[in-house]
Write an enzyme that holds these catalytic residues in place. Structure first.
Site, PDB file in Angstrom:
ATOM      1  N   HIS A 186     -10.201   8.292   5.656  1.00  0.00           N
ATOM      2  CA  HIS A 186     -11.076   7.565   6.578  1.00  0.00           C
ATOM      3  C   HIS A 186     -12.534   7.951   6.374  1.00  0.00           C
ATOM      4  CE1 HIS A 186      -7.597   6.746   9.573  1.00  0.00           C
ATOM      5  NE2 HIS A 186      -7.825   5.699   8.831  1.00  0.00           N
ATOM      6  N   CYS A 486      -8.112  -4.736  -4.998  1.00  0.00           N
ATOM      7  CA  CYS A 486      -8.749  -4.665  -3.680  1.00  0.00           C
ATOM      8  C   CYS A 486      -8.724  -3.247  -3.124  1.00  0.00           C
ATOM      9  CB  CYS A 486      -8.093  -5.632  -2.699  1.00  0.00           C
ATOM     10  SG  CYS A 486      -6.360  -5.260  -2.346  1.00  0.00           S
TER      11      CYS A 486
END
EC number: 2.7.3.9
Length: 556
Positions: A186, A486
């Protein structure tokens, strides 16, 4: 004396400044008994603290928007977990204070997660942050977090909680360095979204003394401690050269000899659209739809709510390409109405497309909403399924799309090695592939993407991972279909050239990375990218692959 340390560079740019350390964690509260008659009062204190922390996390998410909002809302849900709160109440009922009850309940839950093969190590870090915030509020002490400073600085931390990373002020935090984390953690993802240079997985980062001047190169992962005048000048020249290259490269993505490589944006919701448009994204290569489903873990959002959100994104890219990933739930993104609660290893269980096929009504509603959202718009809508393992999975998804009347291209994400190895088989059922390199690396190397100790195996330069990319791209070319990337690998400008050389037909990344990738591609021919790709695949380690590609592209 100037010394050099090396971690994992996860966000481009150079930052030079004094070290400031993250605030220390909350101390363990004392274990003391409280009278029975005070139990109800203590339970009330605990509930108030939990609700206050959850509200604060949601407020921070609303301010941050985008990726950060989804992460912080998930943390708020974690704070309010009914089973966890029931455990807190039980501990207080037998004599614990509110703060001790919270501390011990979270400790037990933490042990359960850590004992499940540490797949949820990233969630453990988030859980610790929630616990610290609740206990700090109960103790009446300052929240652990980003230091107060009037002068710009480089932030050092063991790891950064999403609540802290999301609201970093780039005017004050020049860059950051963490001991834990990896290229897909994150902290790394949010650093790239902020455009802040960052290095993670640097052992011993916490030993850098407060006030020490360091230079952080977020591209190479190098940390220069007390850099001399010559080193500073060298870094500043390199930064100036990068800036000039960014300014010179404009328009659609392409190599210097005109080979087109569409540069698309990864987005988490409508709030990310503006940054993508401003960065010159040619469309969306990964629209994560989970943000809609995190608002309420007990039921899926209505068709009307989904239509509204999807149409906002589709309208932003008239005649552009928008690739939507249907709901990817399970593992570290559990939803009460969809995810089994008793899986021994959620990473290898019912997640992604498997969950949706077990709940066809949820998939049908989402596909119908996408179909209606695209009505009357000139956008090129493409819809893909997460966690496709084989042709049977691909067929089940394509059949569901047709049954919902969806007029769009249907695709499959390649995140499981079996899908890469049998890509031509999968492509008999769908029209495109999209490589999710984060999960593909995780499953290829049995290396949790949130665990810093195995970050070298999460490095997208690993030759084995490049081999799987090449297999997928070759299969797509043979079938006359497209194969994009992606995952976070696409955000590395050097690796973007290698991926192009492997035959990847489009690259999707966080908006902040698009100018860097555009500039890198514009400096090299397709033939150079192909030679760099061959050199990288011939290497035996990630570092060797990176160095080999760099040597080819720099003409060494």
């Amino acid at each position: 004396m100037e010394t050099t340390l090396r971690g994992v560079g996860v966000s481009h740019g150079v930052a030079i400044g004094e070290v400031r350390h993250m605030g220390t964690a909350v101390l363990e509260p004392p274990a003391k008994q409280v009278p029975d008659q005070d139990a109800e009062r203590e339970q009330g204190r605990a509930r108030q603290a939990v609700e206050a922390v959850a509200a604060d996390l949601i407020a921070r998410g609303n301010l941050a928007g985008g990726e950060a909002q989804a992460v912080l809302e998930a943390q708020a849900m974690m704070a309010q977990d009914p089973e966890l709160l029931a455990d807190v109440d039980r501990r207080i009922a037998v004599g614990s204070t509110a703060e001790r009850g919270v501390y011990d309940a979270f400790a037990q839950y933490r042990a359960l997660l850590a004992g499940a093969g540490e797949y949820l190590a990233g969630r453990v870090a988030d859980l610790d942050d929630v616990r610290n915030r609740i206990v700090a509020r109960l103790l009446g002490v300052p929240m652990p977090g980003v230091p107060d400073s009037d002068e710009p600085y480089v932030l050092i931390a063991r790891d950064l909680a999403p609540a802290d990373t999301a609201l970093l002020d780039p005017a004050l935090v020049l860059g950051f360095v963490t001991e834990e984390g990896g290229p897909t953690s994150h902290s790394a993802i949010l650093a790239r979204a902020l455009g802040v240079p960052a290095v993670v997985a640097l052992p011993g980062a916490g030993e850098l003394a407060e006030g020490t001047v360091i230079a952080v190169d977020g591209s190479t992962g190098e940390i220069f401690v007390e850099p001399g005048t010559e080193k500073r000048a060298e870094l500043e020249r390199a930064a100036a050269a990068r800036k000039a290259a960014l300014s010179a490269a404009t328009g659609p993505g392409a190599t210097s000899d005109g080979h087109k490589v569409p540069l698309l944006a990864n987005i988490g919701g409508p709030s990310d659209v503006r940054a993508a448009v401003d960065a010159g994204a040619e469309g969306v290569g990964l629209f994560r739809t989970e943000f809609l489903f995190l608002d309420d873990s007990e039921q899926a959002p209505s068709e009307e709510k989904q239509i509204e959100a999807y149409r906002t994104v589709l309208e932003a890219f008239p005649e552009g390409r928008v690739v939507v990933r249907v709901l990817d739930a399970g593992a570290d993104k559990p939803l009460d109405f969809l995810t089994p609660a008793d899986e021994p290893n959620p990473a290898l269980g019912v997640r992604g497309l498997r969950s949706l096929l077990d709940h066809p009504d949820v998939l049908r509603t989402q596909l119908t909403a996408l179909s209606k959202a695209a009505e009357g718009l000139p956008v090129y809508l493409e819809v893909m399924a997460p966690m496709v393992a084989d042709r049977a999975d691909a067929k089940a998804f394509a059949d569901a799309c047709r049954a919902a009347g969806l007029r769009a291209k249907f695709g499959a994400m390649v995140e499981i090695p079996s899908a890469a190895l049998r890509a031509r088989s999968v492509l008999q059922e769908v029209e495109f592939l999209s490589l999710g390199t984060n999960d593909l690396a995780q499953y290829t190397f049995a290396a949790d993407r949130q665990v810093g100790a195995v970050s070298r195996l999460q490095d997208p330069w690993q030759p084995a991972l490049l081999d799987l990319v090449a297999l997928s791209a070759e299969a797509a070319k043979a079938e006359g279909k497209s194969c994009g990337v992606c995952g976070e690998a696409a955000s590395d400008p050097l690796l973007a050239c290698v991926l192009t050389g492997l035959g990847v037909t489009s690259l999707s990344m966080g908006a902040a990375s698009i100018p860097y990738v555009r500039a890198a591609l514009a400096q090299h021919t397709l033939a150079q990218c192909e030679r760099a790709a061959s050199a990288a695949r011939a290497a035996d380690s990630a570092d060797e692959a990176r160095q080999a590609a760099q040597a080819v592209l720099s003409g060494e």
